[in-house]
Design an enzyme around this catalytic site. Structure first.
Site, PDB file in Angstrom:
ATOM      1  N   THR A  86      61.217  18.814  47.825  1.00  0.00           N
ATOM      2  CA  THR A  86      61.775  19.636  49.057  1.00  0.00           C
ATOM      3  C   THR A  86      62.301  21.032  48.842  1.00  0.00           C
ATOM      4  OG1 THR A  86      61.904  17.656  50.519  1.00  0.00           O
ATOM      5  CG2 THR A  86      63.329  19.747  51.233  1.00  0.00           C
ATOM      6  N   PHE A 113      70.221  13.291  44.803  1.00  0.00           N
ATOM      7  CA  PHE A 113      69.950  14.873  44.096  1.00  0.00           C
ATOM      8  C   PHE A 113      70.447  15.841  45.343  1.00  0.00           C
ATOM      9  CE2 PHE A 113      66.325  13.502  40.967  1.00  0.00           C
ATOM     10  CZ  PHE A 113      66.882  13.990  39.959  1.00  0.00           C
ATOM     11  N   PHE A 115      68.509  17.779  47.633  1.00  0.00           N
ATOM     12  CA  PHE A 115      67.535  19.158  47.627  1.00  0.00           C
ATOM     13  C   PHE A 115      67.955  19.899  46.538  1.00  0.00           C
ATOM     14  CE2 PHE A 115      66.678  18.359  52.317  1.00  0.00           C
ATOM     15  CZ  PHE A 115      65.915  17.231  52.025  1.00  0.00           C
ATOM     16  N   SER A 175      65.542  12.724  54.223  1.00  0.00           N
ATOM     17  CA  SER A 175      66.352  12.624  53.241  1.00  0.00           C
ATOM     18  C   SER A 175      67.765  12.110  53.533  1.00  0.00           C
ATOM     19  CB  SER A 175      66.478  13.759  52.331  1.00  0.00           C
ATOM     20  OG  SER A 175      67.164  13.602  51.087  1.00  0.00           O
ATOM     21  N   LYS A 217      57.898  13.874  57.779  1.00  0.00           N
ATOM     22  CA  LYS A 217      58.308  12.689  57.029  1.00  0.00           C
ATOM     23  C   LYS A 217      59.307  11.687  57.259  1.00  0.00           C
ATOM     24  CE  LYS A 217      58.921  11.420  52.210  1.00  0.00           C
ATOM     25  NZ  LYS A 217      58.716  11.990  50.786  1.00  0.00           N
ATOM     26  N   GLY A 297      56.861   2.325  47.149  1.00  0.00           N
ATOM     27  CA  GLY A 297      56.803   1.201  46.059  1.00  0.00           C
ATOM     28  C   GLY A 297      55.413   0.758  45.991  1.00  0.00           C
TER      29      GLY A 297
HETATM   30  C1  LIG Z   1      64.313  10.991  42.205  1.00  0.00           C
HETATM   31  C2  LIG Z   1      63.386  11.307  43.805  1.00  0.00           C
HETATM   32  C3  LIG Z   1      63.611  12.382  44.439  1.00  0.00           C
HETATM   33  C4  LIG Z   1      62.883  12.480  45.602  1.00  0.00           C
HETATM   34  N1  LIG Z   1      63.086  13.880  46.118  1.00  0.00           N
HETATM   35  C5  LIG Z   1      62.403  13.908  47.399  1.00  0.00           C
HETATM   36  C6  LIG Z   1      62.422  15.157  48.076  1.00  0.00           C
HETATM   37  O1  LIG Z   1      62.897  16.357  47.621  1.00  0.00           O
HETATM   38  N2  LIG Z   1      61.874  15.237  49.231  1.00  0.00           N
HETATM   39  C7  LIG Z   1      61.053  14.236  50.099  1.00  0.00           C
HETATM   40  O2  LIG Z   1      60.492  14.408  50.934  1.00  0.00           O
HETATM   41  N3  LIG Z   1      61.246  13.133  49.291  1.00  0.00           N
HETATM   42  C8  LIG Z   1      61.834  12.720  48.049  1.00  0.00           C
HETATM   43  N4  LIG Z   1      61.620  11.566  47.446  1.00  0.00           N
HETATM   44  C9  LIG Z   1      61.141  10.417  48.225  1.00  0.00           C
HETATM   45  C10 LIG Z   1      59.663  10.139  47.680  1.00  0.00           C
HETATM   46  O3  LIG Z   1      58.685  11.452  48.104  1.00  0.00           O
HETATM   47  C11 LIG Z   1      59.122   9.051  48.269  1.00  0.00           C
HETATM   48  O4  LIG Z   1      59.120   9.181  49.682  1.00  0.00           O
HETATM   49  C12 LIG Z   1      60.000   7.878  47.935  1.00  0.00           C
HETATM   50  O5  LIG Z   1      60.469   7.776  46.740  1.00  0.00           O
HETATM   51  C13 LIG Z   1      59.071   6.531  48.070  1.00  0.00           C
HETATM   52  O6  LIG Z   1      57.787   6.519  47.074  1.00  0.00           O
HETATM   53  P1  LIG Z   1      58.068   5.573  46.092  1.00  0.00           P
HETATM   54  O7  LIG Z   1      58.502   4.306  46.065  1.00  0.00           O
HETATM   55  O8  LIG Z   1      56.666   5.562  45.449  1.00  0.00           O
HETATM   56  O9  LIG Z   1      58.935   6.491  45.028  1.00  0.00           O
HETATM   57  C14 LIG Z   1      62.328  11.614  46.254  1.00  0.00           C
HETATM   58  C15 LIG Z   1      62.251  10.290  45.542  1.00  0.00           C
HETATM   59  C16 LIG Z   1      62.833  10.075  44.233  1.00  0.00           C
HETATM   60  C17 LIG Z   1      62.666   8.739  43.375  1.00  0.00           C
END
Ligand SMILES: Cc1cc2nc3c(=O)[nH]c(=O)nc-3n(C[C@H](O)[C@H](O)[C@H](O)COP(=O)(O)O)c2cc1C
Length: 337
Positions: A86, A113, A115, A175, A217, A297
């Protein structure tokens, strides 16, 4: 080196240190040509979603390339699309460290984190340097110190600055790591925000003579009633797509594991069922009128296919990629076909 070996090495270090090191190594490998011979997945059919052609339906989720500074390297790993961000209007350092935690027993991640990013102007400069030709999503948010009542100004400003470089713009209102951000999912605030975004989109599409879709989102921690209202607002405001889901604040069944009680958003395997449930409910409400990008996931080809069966047209991966590497991208493509 196999991903398993690399992972056992990297997992010995602090999570954010390993994360930064991996990104740097990836871009360096790309610069010196080491990624040149990687084969793109050839099992996948090209598909068009939100009017955009996608080389394959498996994308990189937002948050891994927050500053859009590794696009070319990720482009070589086989993803059908990449979502950067983001990104916020002004640069910000994010929350104090430590803010990234592995849950190795359950293959989860918790992050807070907040942003951390270089700001929209620097991110745009990074995007301009990239040679990537695939579909690029640009995920935008608000600065932590922008009052929630003025959040729309941040989204509109980012939208204006990234519009001409994006294939789609993702609006992140879900977020858990920016105070009150998720209040924008409350229906009154959401209706106002979405109407303003659509108005700006119409103006920009007129100006650039190019329509760039907007995808919203959403969080996984929404009640059915709340999902009803959000879905109605998405349809009413003609939003082009929905990304479901962001990380969860729930901690069901992980409390006893390493880092299971850290504050932040949880992703990875422990999010899988919850995000699928939201996709299913969302699909029932949107009735195919608005495409869904399913995320949360995915750790196998079967998981990826299950998201498609639940109603998603595209999927994204973050945590599964950290735990399993590029082989998961290829596997997901093979399963979805
Ligand atoms: C370390 C980390 C940082 C993330 N930062 C953002 C972000 O900046 N913006 C956002 O929309 N989603 C962010 N996400 C969410 C991911 O885009 C995703 O929606 C979420 O992790 C679920 O997918 P996954 O289970 O495959 O990780 C972040 C996820 C992780 C693990």
């Amino acid at each position: 080196m196999s991903h398993q070996l690399l992972r056992s090495l990297l997992f010995k270090f602090d999570a954010e240190f390993s994360h930064d090191l991996t990104l740097k190594a990836l871009s360096l490998s790309n610069k010196i040509g080491l990624l040149y011979f990687l084969k793109a997945p050839h099992h996948c059919k090209l598909r068009t979603v939100m009017g955009i052609p996608f080389l394959n339906p498996v994308g990189l989720a937002a948050g891994l390339d927050k500053n859009a500074s590794h696009i070319d390297a990720f482009g070589k790993l086989g993803f059908g699309f990449i979502e950067v961000g983001t990104i916020t209007p002004r640069p910000q350092i994010g929350n104090p460290k430590p803010r990234l935690f592995r849950l190795p027993e359950v293959e989860g991640i918790i992050n807070r984190f907040g942003f951390n990013n270089v700001g929209v102007d620097a991110a745009v400069e990074n995007i301009k340097l990239s040679k990537y030709k695939g579909a690029l999503g640009i995920n935008v948010g608000k600065n932590f110190d922008t009052p929630i009542g003025r959040a729309a100004e941040d989204y509109l400003l980012c939208m204006k600055k990234v519009y001409q470089y994006a294939n789609y713009i993702a609006i992140n209102i879900s977020s858990p790591n920016t105070n009150n951000l998720r209040d924008l999912q409350e229906i009154k605030a959401l209706n106002i925000l979405l109407a303003q975004l659509k108005e700006e989109q119409a103006r920009l599409s007129d100006y650039y003579q190019r329509y760039v879709p907007i995808a919203l989102k959403i969080a996984p921690d929404l009640t059915s009633k709340h999902l009803d209202a959000i879905s109605k607002s998405i349809i009413k405001n003609k939003i082009d797509g929905v990304i479901a889901t962001n990380t969860t604040v729930t901690r069901e069944s992980v409390g006893n594991f390493t880092n299971g009680n850290e504050i932040g958003g949880m992703s990875g395997r422990p999010l899988y069922k919850l995000s699928n449930l939201i996709i299913r409910k969302l699909y029932a409400r949107l009735q195919g009128e608005v495409p869904i990008i399913g995320v949360g996931g995915v750790f196998s080809g079967e998981d990826a296919l299950e998201k498609i069966n639940a109603g998603a047209e595209l999927i994204q991966i973050y945590s599964g990629f950290v735990y399993q590497g590029r082989k998961l991208v290829l596997e997901a493509c093979r399963s979805i076909g």
